[in-house]
Design a protein around this motif. Structure first.
Motif, short mmCIF file in Angstrom:
data_model
loop_
_atom_site.label_atom_id
_atom_site.label_comp_id
_atom_site.label_asym_id
_atom_site.label_seq_id
_atom_site.Cartn_x
_atom_site.Cartn_y
_atom_site.Cartn_z
N GLY A 86 0.85 -1.18 -0.26
CA GLY A 86 0.16 0.07 -0.07
C GLY A 86 0.87 1.29 0.05
O GLY A 86 1.13 2.00 1.01
N THR A 87 1.49 1.64 -1.24
CA THR A 87 2.24 2.60 -1.19
C THR A 87 1.55 3.83 -0.98
O THR A 87 0.58 4.12 -1.61
CB THR A 87 2.99 2.68 -2.75
N PRO A 88 1.85 4.64 0.15
CA PRO A 88 1.18 5.92 0.23
C PRO A 88 1.02 6.68 -1.11
O PRO A 88 2.27 7.21 -1.53
CB PRO A 88 1.91 6.60 1.51
N ALA A 89 0.05 7.36 -1.14
CA ALA A 89 -0.11 8.30 -2.48
C ALA A 89 -0.86 9.61 -1.85
O ALA A 89 -1.90 9.29 -1.33
CB ALA A 89 -0.75 7.43 -3.33
N ASP A 90 -0.58 10.64 -2.37
CA ASP A 90 -1.04 11.90 -1.97
C ASP A 90 -2.49 11.95 -2.80
O ASP A 90 -2.55 11.49 -3.98
CB ASP A 90 -0.14 13.07 -2.45
N GLY A 91 -3.59 12.41 -2.11
CA GLY A 91 -4.89 12.47 -2.89
C GLY A 91 -5.60 11.17 -2.76
O GLY A 91 -6.91 11.26 -3.02
N ILE A 92 -5.38 10.04 -2.05
CA ILE A 92 -5.75 8.84 -2.11
C ILE A 92 -6.59 8.62 -0.79
O ILE A 92 -5.70 8.60 0.28
CB ILE A 92 -5.27 7.63 -2.54
N GLU A 93 -7.84 8.39 -0.60
CA GLU A 93 -8.57 8.06 0.70
C GLU A 93 -9.22 7.08 0.40
O GLU A 93 -10.14 7.13 -0.57
CB GLU A 93 -9.30 9.56 1.21
N ILE A 94 -9.53 6.06 1.40
CA ILE A 94 -10.63 5.00 1.35
C ILE A 94 -11.45 5.18 2.52
O ILE A 94 -10.99 5.22 3.56
CB ILE A 94 -9.78 3.75 1.41
N GLU A 95 -12.68 5.10 2.27
CA GLU A 95 -13.78 4.92 3.23
C GLU A 95 -14.60 4.14 3.21
O GLU A 95 -15.06 3.68 2.15
CB GLU A 95 -14.22 6.53 3.38
N ALA A 96 -15.31 3.59 4.29
CA ALA A 96 -16.69 2.89 4.33
C ALA A 96 -17.54 3.53 3.57
O ALA A 96 -17.84 4.73 3.93
CB ALA A 96 -16.79 2.05 5.71
N VAL A 97 -18.55 2.93 2.89
CA VAL A 97 -19.58 3.68 2.27
C VAL A 97 -20.63 3.59 3.57
O VAL A 97 -21.19 2.61 4.23
CB VAL A 97 -20.08 2.80 1.11
N THR A 98 -21.33 4.72 3.57
CA THR A 98 -22.38 4.99 4.54
C THR A 98 -23.58 5.63 3.81
O THR A 98 -23.36 6.00 2.55
CB THR A 98 -21.81 6.12 5.50
N GLU A 99 -24.52 5.96 4.38
CA GLU A 99 -25.70 6.96 3.83
C GLU A 99 -25.02 8.07 3.20
O GLU A 99 -25.68 8.73 1.99
CB GLU A 99 -26.88 7.07 4.63
N ALA A 100 -24.08 8.86 3.87
CA ALA A 100 -23.60 10.14 3.19
C ALA A 100 -23.09 10.14 2.04
O ALA A 100 -22.89 10.55 1.13
CB ALA A 100 -22.74 10.43 4.38
N ASN A 101 -22.14 8.72 1.71
CA ASN A 101 -21.51 8.75 0.35
C ASN A 101 -22.18 7.63 -0.44
O ASN A 101 -21.38 7.05 -1.48
CB ASN A 101 -19.82 8.20 0.73
N PHE A 102 -23.29 7.06 -0.37
CA PHE A 102 -23.77 6.10 -0.90
C PHE A 102 -24.05 6.58 -2.53
O PHE A 102 -23.61 5.68 -3.19
CB PHE A 102 -25.30 5.70 -0.34
N GLU A 103 -24.39 7.70 -2.67
CA GLU A 103 -24.71 8.01 -4.02
C GLU A 103 -23.43 8.03 -4.70
O GLU A 103 -23.42 7.64 -6.09
CB GLU A 103 -25.68 9.35 -3.93
N GLU A 104 -22.49 8.60 -4.13
CA GLU A 104 -21.12 8.74 -5.00
C GLU A 104 -20.58 7.20 -5.14
O GLU A 104 -19.80 7.05 -6.21
CB GLU A 104 -19.90 9.39 -3.99
#
Length: 173
Positions: free
Chosen positions: A25-43
């Motif tokens: 998992g080479t750190p990379a600027d600008g990459i974020e990973i998040e669990a999907v919730t109701e807040a980001n469901f549509e995305e």
């Protein structure tokens, strides 16, 4: 099923088991990973609406059902804040399967799958899972997973039933 209008196709799927070797998992600027919730469901739905999954019309209902089920966990990868890729883990007791890996066309070829796999491998270890599986959709994807610690252990016939649109075999062609 055919009498109700379903089409059926038989697909040989390789089955890969994670060896325990973690993806880098080479750190990379600008990459974020998040669990999907109701807040980001549509995305996440936007990502999962790729043509390879049959588009939004096909994927929307299944995605909503998976999201509501406690054994499915979806992850959204963002590049500089923009949704770019997603992945789902399906848990059946101590057995976990990687499913529905999707990347928007504009972000393909950037190694985003490696970031997602590294993340879910960490999550799998944290959950105390026993086996982490994946069933890649083609030889190219099988090689990608192999480079992230998954080893092919066999092949299973998979019957895919679908109502409309193109089947997996048609999409692969």
């Amino acid at each position: 099923m055919r009498e109700k209008g379903y089409r059926l196709e038989s697909l040989p799927f390789p089955v890969q088991l994670w060896s325990g070797r973690r993806a880098v998992g080479t750190p990379a600027d600008g990459i974020e990973i998040e669990a999907v919730t109701e807040a980001n469901f549509e995305e996440c739905m936007q990502v999962e609406s790729i043509a390879e999954f049959g588009g939004r019309e096909i994927r929307e209902k299944a995605f909503a059902m998976e999201f509501a089920h406690p054994d499915f966990v979806h992850y959204l990868l963002r590049v500089k804040g923009e949704p770019a890729s997603s992945l789902c883990l399906f848990r059946a007791g101590q057995y976990v399967r990687v499913e529905n890996v999707a990347t928007l066309p504009a972000y393909r070829g950037q190694g985003l799958i490696g970031h997602l796999l590294h993340h879910v491998q960490q999550e799998f270890v944290r959950m105390g899972g026993e086996q982490l599986w994946v069933c890649p959709i083609n030889d190219r994807v099988e090689r990608v997973y192999s480079s992230y610690g998954f080893e092919t252990v066999g092949q299973l016939p998979f019957v895919h039933a679908f109502l409309g649109g193109a089947g997996v075999l048609e999409l692969r062609a």
